[in-house]
Design a protein around this motif. Structure first.
Motif: not given
Length: 300
Positions: A114-116, A107-110, A272-276
């Motif tokens: 670590t946050h996924m 939900d927060w790709p940026a 490539r974290y990108g957007q949701l």
């Protein structure tokens, strides 16, 4: 429309006023959302700082005193990082609590990998006795939170997401909802995947079940839907690791010849974290990709 996380902080703050047995344990995340509740109930709103193992440990300790703890942070810091504490300080000690996560699979790709946490539900599946709710709308999140708080001393995981459906459904914390009926197979859409699934199966002769409580798995609803179809073909679309609920489908249909396809977040890391929406497409969970995968499996 407010987000699920905003609804959670608002409703949990009101519940603290209503229920003297309730406590909230935080690890910095959402601390601002509980500022007023913390001022009113400084002994029952506890911030442990960025110490997620302690977050769960404190929750377990509060449960041992008879309180009903809500433990909240991002999913990767609530289930993955303190998994040993979830296993021991709650499960092994025989106490319950409510884990409420945010940020979900991506939900927060940026925030980076670590946050996924696409593996959170699969991890909890390795433990006994967990109820798992996956709402698809803030209204559903509120209903399921209230169910979780009132669930005695049970162990409950409430998985919140930034991805939401436009319209809420009436959920009861137990059963799947039958949204449409067909003869050509059954598609189970979990929580925030519903609208993409409905777009994907538009015009197809399939049954769509909507699941916001995935553990326990609603065996009866699935068996009824499969029994009314011409083919025992089941597709499960989940917002976490693909195949997480495949075993539950197989167990439900152990006496029925069937096929099952599990769609969800792939194991391959998208760097490539990108957007949701780009992560949804990258994992084949956008409507166009879902239609191609579902029709390919069903042979349409």
């Amino acid at each position: 429309m407010d987000t699920m996380r905003e609804r959670f902080t608002a409703v949990a703050s009101r519940l603290l006023d209503e229920d003297p047995r309730l406590a909230v344990v935080l690890a910095e995340i959402s601390l601002d959302g509980f500022a007023q509740a913390r001022a009113r109930h400084p002994d029952r709103v506890v911030n442990v700082g960025i110490r997620e193992q302690l977050l769960v440990g404190v929750g377990g300790g509060l449960a041992l005193t008879g309180l009903r703890p809500i433990m909240h942070t991002f999913a990767s810091f609530l289930v993955e990082r303190p998994f040993e504490q979830v296993k021991l300080d709650l499960g092994h000690q025989g106490v319950g609590g409510v884990l409420v996560s945010a940020a979900g699979s991506y939900d927060w790709p940026a925030g980076g990998f670590t946050h996924m946490s696409p593996g959170d539900v699969a991890l909890l599946d390795s433990l006994d006795g967990w109820t798992v709710h996956v709402p698809g709308h803030p209204d559903e999140a509120e209903t399921l939170l209230r169910h979780a708080v009132a669930a005695g001393d049970d162990k409950v995981y409430l998985r919140l997401s930034e991805q939401t459906n436009q319209e809420p459904r009436t959920v009861d914390g137990a059963r799947f909802l039958t949204l449409r009926q067909g003869r050509g197979g059954v598609v189970v859409a979990v929580g925030p995947m519903l609208e993409n699934v409905l777009d994907a199966v538009s015009g197809l002769d399939v049954t769509v079940l909507y699941a916001t409580t995935v553990r326990p798995f609603d065996t009866a609803a699935l068996r009824t839907a499969v029994g009314a179809a011409d083919a025992a073909d089941v597709v499960v679309v989940e917002p976490y690791h693909e195949g997480t609920s495949t075993r539950q489908v197989n167990d439900a249909l152990t006496d029925v010849p069937h096929r099952v396809l599990g769609l969800g977040v792939g194991r391959r890391e998208l760097r490539r974290y990108g957007q949701l929406h780009e992560h949804l497409a990258g994992h084949g969970l956008d409507p166009r990709s879902l239609r191609r995968r579902i029709t390919g499996f069903l042979g349409r």
